[in-house]
Design a protein around this motif. Structure first.
Motif, PDB file in Angstrom:
ATOM      1  N   LEU A  99       0.848  -1.190   0.000  1.00 40.21           N
ATOM      2  CA  LEU A  99       0.000   0.000   0.000  1.00 40.21           C
ATOM      3  C   LEU A  99       0.884   1.241   0.000  1.00 40.21           C
ATOM      4  CD1 LEU A  99      -3.061   0.864   0.231  1.00 40.21           C
ATOM      5  CD2 LEU A  99      -2.600   1.232   2.662  1.00 40.21           C
ATOM      6  N   SER A 100       0.563   2.186  -0.865  1.00 43.50           N
ATOM      7  CA  SER A 100       1.214   3.501  -0.854  1.00 43.50           C
ATOM      8  C   SER A 100       2.738   3.399  -0.872  1.00 43.50           C
ATOM      9  CB  SER A 100       0.745   4.308   0.360  1.00 43.50           C
ATOM     10  OG  SER A 100      -0.657   4.455   0.359  1.00 43.50           O
ATOM     11  N   ASN A 101       3.256   2.614  -1.813  1.00 39.85           N
ATOM     12  CA  ASN A 101       4.707   2.417  -1.954  1.00 39.85           C
ATOM     13  C   ASN A 101       5.340   1.857  -0.684  1.00 39.85           C
ATOM     14  OD1 ASN A 101       4.872   3.451  -4.640  1.00 39.85           O
ATOM     15  ND2 ASN A 101       4.726   5.523  -3.826  1.00 39.85           N
ATOM     16  N   GLY A 102       4.658   0.923  -0.060  1.00 38.45           N
ATOM     17  CA  GLY A 102       5.189   0.295   1.144  1.00 38.45           C
ATOM     18  C   GLY A 102       4.395  -0.944   1.502  1.00 38.45           C
ATOM     19  N   LEU A 103       4.586  -1.418   2.738  1.00 38.38           N
ATOM     20  CA  LEU A 103       3.868  -2.585   3.245  1.00 38.38           C
ATOM     21  C   LEU A 103       2.968  -2.161   4.399  1.00 38.38           C
ATOM     22  CD1 LEU A 103       6.693  -5.293   3.367  1.00 38.38           C
ATOM     23  CD2 LEU A 103       4.878  -5.069   1.669  1.00 38.38           C
TER      24      LEU A 103
ATOM     25  N   ILE B 288      13.329   7.085  -0.594  1.00 43.31           N
ATOM     26  CA  ILE B 288      11.985   6.548  -0.395  1.00 43.31           C
ATOM     27  C   ILE B 288      11.027   7.330  -1.292  1.00 43.31           C
ATOM     28  CG2 ILE B 288      10.133   6.201   1.288  1.00 43.31           C
ATOM     29  CD1 ILE B 288      12.362   6.115   3.443  1.00 43.31           C
ATOM     30  N   PRO B 289      10.223   6.658  -2.106  1.00 40.32           N
ATOM     31  CA  PRO B 289       9.337   7.380  -3.027  1.00 40.32           C
ATOM     32  C   PRO B 289       8.275   8.174  -2.279  1.00 40.32           C
ATOM     33  CG  PRO B 289       8.847   5.030  -3.044  1.00 40.32           C
ATOM     34  CD  PRO B 289      10.091   5.197  -2.236  1.00 40.32           C
ATOM     35  N   PRO B 290       7.674   9.163  -2.932  1.00 38.89           N
ATOM     36  CA  PRO B 290       6.644   9.982  -2.282  1.00 38.89           C
ATOM     37  C   PRO B 290       5.459   9.133  -1.817  1.00 38.89           C
ATOM     38  CG  PRO B 290       7.334  10.962  -4.365  1.00 38.89           C
ATOM     39  CD  PRO B 290       7.939   9.598  -4.313  1.00 38.89           C
ATOM     40  N   PHE B 291       4.855   9.550  -0.724  1.00 34.31           N
ATOM     41  CA  PHE B 291       3.678   8.852  -0.206  1.00 34.31           C
ATOM     42  C   PHE B 291       2.464   9.198  -1.060  1.00 34.31           C
ATOM     43  CE2 PHE B 291      -0.153   8.851   2.450  1.00 34.31           C
ATOM     44  CZ  PHE B 291      -0.149   7.534   2.891  1.00 34.31           C
ATOM     45  N   VAL B 292       1.718   8.170  -1.460  1.00 34.67           N
ATOM     46  CA  VAL B 292       0.476   8.349  -2.212  1.00 34.67           C
ATOM     47  C   VAL B 292      -0.638   7.690  -1.410  1.00 34.67           C
ATOM     48  CG1 VAL B 292      -0.747   7.886  -4.359  1.00 34.67           C
ATOM     49  CG2 VAL B 292       1.722   8.308  -4.412  1.00 34.67           C
ATOM     50  N   ASN B 293      -1.619   8.471  -1.009  1.00 36.28           N
ATOM     51  CA  ASN B 293      -2.701   7.931  -0.189  1.00 36.28           C
ATOM     52  C   ASN B 293      -3.700   7.187  -1.072  1.00 36.28           C
ATOM     53  OD1 ASN B 293      -4.269   7.346   1.997  1.00 36.28           O
ATOM     54  ND2 ASN B 293      -5.158   9.390   2.199  1.00 36.28           N
ATOM     55  N   GLN B 294      -3.723   5.867  -0.981  1.00 34.16           N
ATOM     56  CA  GLN B 294      -4.550   5.033  -1.854  1.00 34.16           C
ATOM     57  C   GLN B 294      -5.779   4.526  -1.090  1.00 34.16           C
ATOM     58  OE1 GLN B 294      -1.281   2.344  -2.960  1.00 34.16           O
ATOM     59  NE2 GLN B 294      -1.331   3.214  -5.021  1.00 34.16           N
ATOM     60  N   VAL B 295      -6.741   5.407  -0.926  1.00 36.49           N
ATOM     61  CA  VAL B 295      -7.926   5.099  -0.122  1.00 36.49           C
ATOM     62  C   VAL B 295      -8.767   4.004  -0.771  1.00 36.49           C
ATOM     63  CG1 VAL B 295     -10.039   6.035   0.887  1.00 36.49           C
ATOM     64  CG2 VAL B 295      -7.962   7.434   0.814  1.00 36.49           C
TER      65      VAL B 295
END
Length: 558
Positions: free
Chosen positions: A106-110, A224-231
C-alpha cells in the motif's frame, strides 16, 4: 595445473572484472571487499550461477558471480523482508504478547497491523520507528540456521508462533532455513541481508488502524518514493479480507486444511459466489445511474481478468435492460509507421498515442448522437487499419463498454463529459498471505496467471514471459496505476483458491528455466511460492470463472 584449494570466479559483464582464482570458501561479501566493488546503491545479495544467495554464502566450486542491489526488484524485495523482521522485533521488544501481521502492499510500502491489549496510536508508531533505528544501529546479524523441519516446529511452538507451525506442517521439505536476530526467530520465504546495519533507509507511517513500512524503490533506489494515499485500494483490500473471514481463510495453511479435509468444493463455490455478488452490485450501480451513464470504461494491469470480468458484467447489464455494446481499442491503433517509439527505438504499443485518440472521440460522439458509425478494423499482420470495418448504431437504452489499458485516462475520451462515464478498475489484489510475516505479492499472483495463459494460448515461453514482465510493469506504472484512485468502483479479481489450481500448470513451466540464464532465480522463487500450496482440482470451477481465462475451459470466447 589448477590449485585444488582455489576456485575460479567469472564475473558478470557489468562489473568489468576479469576471471580470477580465489581460495575455496570465500564469500561474495569478501569478494566485494577484496575487489573494492561498489554500487550506486546498497548491495544486498549475490547470484552464484544465477541462483540468489546470501552475501555470506561460502563458494567451494567454480562459478559465475554477480551482485544484487536496490536498483532491481529482487534487491528491493530482500530489503523489504529484512526490514519487516526489524519491525517484528521492535514490536516484540516494546509490547508484551503483541502480534504483528504484514498484510499487503500500500502507498509504496507494506501495510501491517499490530494486535495487542491497546489500540495502536500515532505515538506508538513513533516509538516503534525509534526502536527500529536502534536495532539497525546495532548492526546485529541475521543468523542463518539450516535445520530440520521438526526442530523448527519445536522452536516456533515454544515461541507461540503458531502461524509458522501451521505452515511448516504442510511443507514437504524436511530441511529448511530459518533466521535468528538477537533472541528472535522467524521464517521467511525470501533471503535477508547479512545484518540490520544494511537497512538505514526506511519510514514507518501511522495509517490507522495499522502502519505502513516504507523503503526505497528500485526505480528510485537512493530514496523513499513519495507517499500516495490510496484510499480506494485500501478499501478493496479490506473488502477482500472480509471475504476471507466469510470463507474462514486467513493464510495458505487454512486453504491446505480445506484440501486435506475435503472441504475445497464449498470454498470454491463461495469464492465464486462472492465474485458474482460484486459484479451484480456493479451492474446495479450502473443501472441506477443509467440516465447519465453512456460509456463504461474498464482497465487494470496485465493478467487481471479484465476480459472475463467485462463479459460477465455485460450479462448482468443485459439483465438490467441496458444492452451494452463492446468496442475494442485494439482496432484504433494508428498505423505501424506512426506508432511512438520507446527509449530503445522499439514500437511502444502501450503508449497512449499508439491509439488514434481523435477517431475514438469522434466515433463516440457520433454514436451517442444516434448516427451510424463505421468502426475500424486493425490488421496486426499488415500493421495498419483496413478500410472494411463494421457499421454500428446504438439505441438510447444502450451503453458502450470499452476495455483496455488506457480506459481510466480521461485523455483517451477527452470529448466525453466525465459525468457520462463510469470507470472500473480491475486487478488481482491478493490479500492471502503465506503466514503472518510472509505476504503473497499481487505482482506474483499476476505473473503466475500470465505464465500459464501465455503458455496455454499465446505460444510464449515462460522465459520470455518473465523477461518481458518488468517492461509490462513499467507500462502499468505509467498508464494504469496513476489513475486507479479516480475510478467509480474497483473489482478484485483474485480468487482465494487459485494458486492451488495454477501450480500444476506453472511449476513444470518454471522448471524448464535452467541456471544458464539470469531469470533462473525468479523461476526458483515462484516455484518456492507455489510449493506452499496443495493441489486443488479444477473440476468444480465454473465455466464463467475468471480463472478459466488462464487455464482454459471457459464458456466465453476470447
Amino acid at each position: 595445473m589448477q590449485d585444488n584449494n582455489r576456485v575460479k570466479i567469472s564475473f558478470a559483464q557489468n562489473l568489468e572484472i576479469e576471471d580470477k582464482f580465489y581460495y575455496k570458501g570465500i564469500t561474495p561479501l569478501q569478494v566485494i571487499e577484496k575487489e573494492k566493488i561498489s554500487s550506486d546503491t546498497i548491495i544486498v545479495a549475490a547470484k552464484i550461477n544465477n541462483e540468489l544467495k546470501n552475501l555470506k554464502t561460502s563458494i567451494f566450486e567454480d562459478c559465475k558471480l554477480s551482485f544484487v542491489d536496490l536498483s532491481s526488484p529482487e534487491g528491493v524485495r530482500i530489503y523489504s523482508y529484512s526490514l519487516s523482521f526489524v519491525l517484528v522485533r521492535a514490536v516484540k521488544e516494546l509490547y508484551d504478547n503483541a502480534k504483528i501481521v504484514i498484510k499487503h502492499s500500500l502507498s509504496n510500502g507494506l501495510y501491517g497491523e499490530i494486535y495487542s491489549r491497546f489500540l495502536l496510536t500515532a505515538h506508538d508508531a513513533e516509538k516503534i520507528s525509534e526502536r527500529m533505528k536502534k536495532i539497525i544501529e546495532q548492526d546485529s546479524e541475521f543468523e542463518i540456521i539450516n535445520i530440520r523441519k521438526t526442530g523448527a516446529i519445536r522452536i516456533f511452538k515454544r515461541n507461540n508462533q503458531l502461524d509458522k507451525v501451521r505452515l511448516l506442517e504442510f511443507l514437504s521439505d524436511d530441511n529448511i532455513t530459518i533466521y535468528k536476530n538477537d533472541i528472535y526467530y522467524d521464517y521467511y520465504n525470501e533471503l535477508l541481508v547479512p545484518s540490520t546495519g544494511y537497512l538505514k533507509k526506511f519510514e514507518l507511517r501511522y495509517y490507522p488502524p495499522g502502519v505502513i513500512l516504507r523503503y526505497p524503490d528500485f526505480r528510485t533506489p537512493g530514496e523513499i518514493p513519495p507517499f500516495v494515499n490510496q484510499v480506494h485500494l485500501f478499501n478493496i483490500f479490506n473488502e477482500y479480507e472480509r471475504w476471507g473471514q466469510i470463507l474462514n481463510i486467513d493464510s495458505v495453511s487454512a486453504i491446505n486444511e480445506k484440501v486435506r479435509d475435503f472441504k475445497i468444493t464449498e470454498m470454491i463455490r463461495v469464492a465464486e459466489a462472492l465474485h458474482e455478488k460484486k459484479i451484480v452490485y456493479i451492474a446495479d450501480k450502473i443501472e441506477g445511474l443509467k440516465k447519465r451513464i453512456k460509456l463504461i470504461l474498464i482497465s487494470g494491469p496485465s493478467a487481471s481478468g479484465k476480459t472475463t470480468f467485462a463479459k460477465r458484467l455485460s450479462i448482468h447489464l443485459k439483465v438490467n435492460g441496458m444492452h451494452p455494446v463492446s468496442i475494442s481499442l485494439d482496432d484504433y491503433f494508428v498505423d505501424r509507421d506512426k506508432t511512438p517509439l520507446d527509449e530503445n527505438g522499439e514500437h511502444n504499443f502501450e503508449d497512449l498515442h499508439a491509439i488514434d485518440i481523435e477517431l475514438v472521440n469522434q466515433n463516440l460522439i457520433d454514436l451517442f448522437a444516434g448516427k451510424e458509425v463505421e468502426i475500424p478494423k486493425f490488421s496486426f499482420t499488415k500493421g495498419k487499419r483496413e478500410k472494411k470495418g463494421q457499421y454500428l448504431k446504438i439505441s438510447p437504452d444502450q451503453v458502450i463498454l470499452i476495455e483496455g489499458i488506457h480506459g481510466l485516462n480521461d485523455e483517451l475520451t477527452s470529448e466525453i463529459d466525465r459525468e457520462n462515464k463510469f470507470k472500473i478498475y480491475v486487478s488481482a489484489l491478493t490479500h492471502l498471505n503465506i503466514d503472518d510475516h510472509n505476504r503473497i505479492a499481487t505482482n506474483d499472483n499476476r505473473i503466475i496467471r500470465r505464465i500459464v495463459r501465455d503458455s496455454q494460448f499465446r505460444a510464449h515461453s515462460t522465459l520470455d514471459t518473465i523477461r518481458r514482465w518488468e517492461s509490462v510493469r513499467k507500462g502499468e506504472e505509467k498508464y494504469v496505476f496513476p489513475f486507479q484512485e479516480e475510478v467509480d468502483v474497483m473489482f478484485n479479481s483474485v480468487l482465494v483458491y487459485e494458486l492451488g489450481v495454477l501450480r500444476r500448470y506453472a511449476i513444470p513451466l518454471l522448471k524448464e528455466i535452467d541456471n544458464s540464464v539470469s531469470e533462473y532465480s525468479e523461476a526458483q522463487r515462484l516455484i518456492r511460492l507455489l510449493s506452499y500450496f496443495k493441489d486443488i482440482p479444477e473440476e468444480e470451477i465454473p465455466r464463467n470463472s475468471i480463472i478459466r481465462e488462464f487455464i482454459s475451459g471457459s464458456g466465453f470466447n476470447y
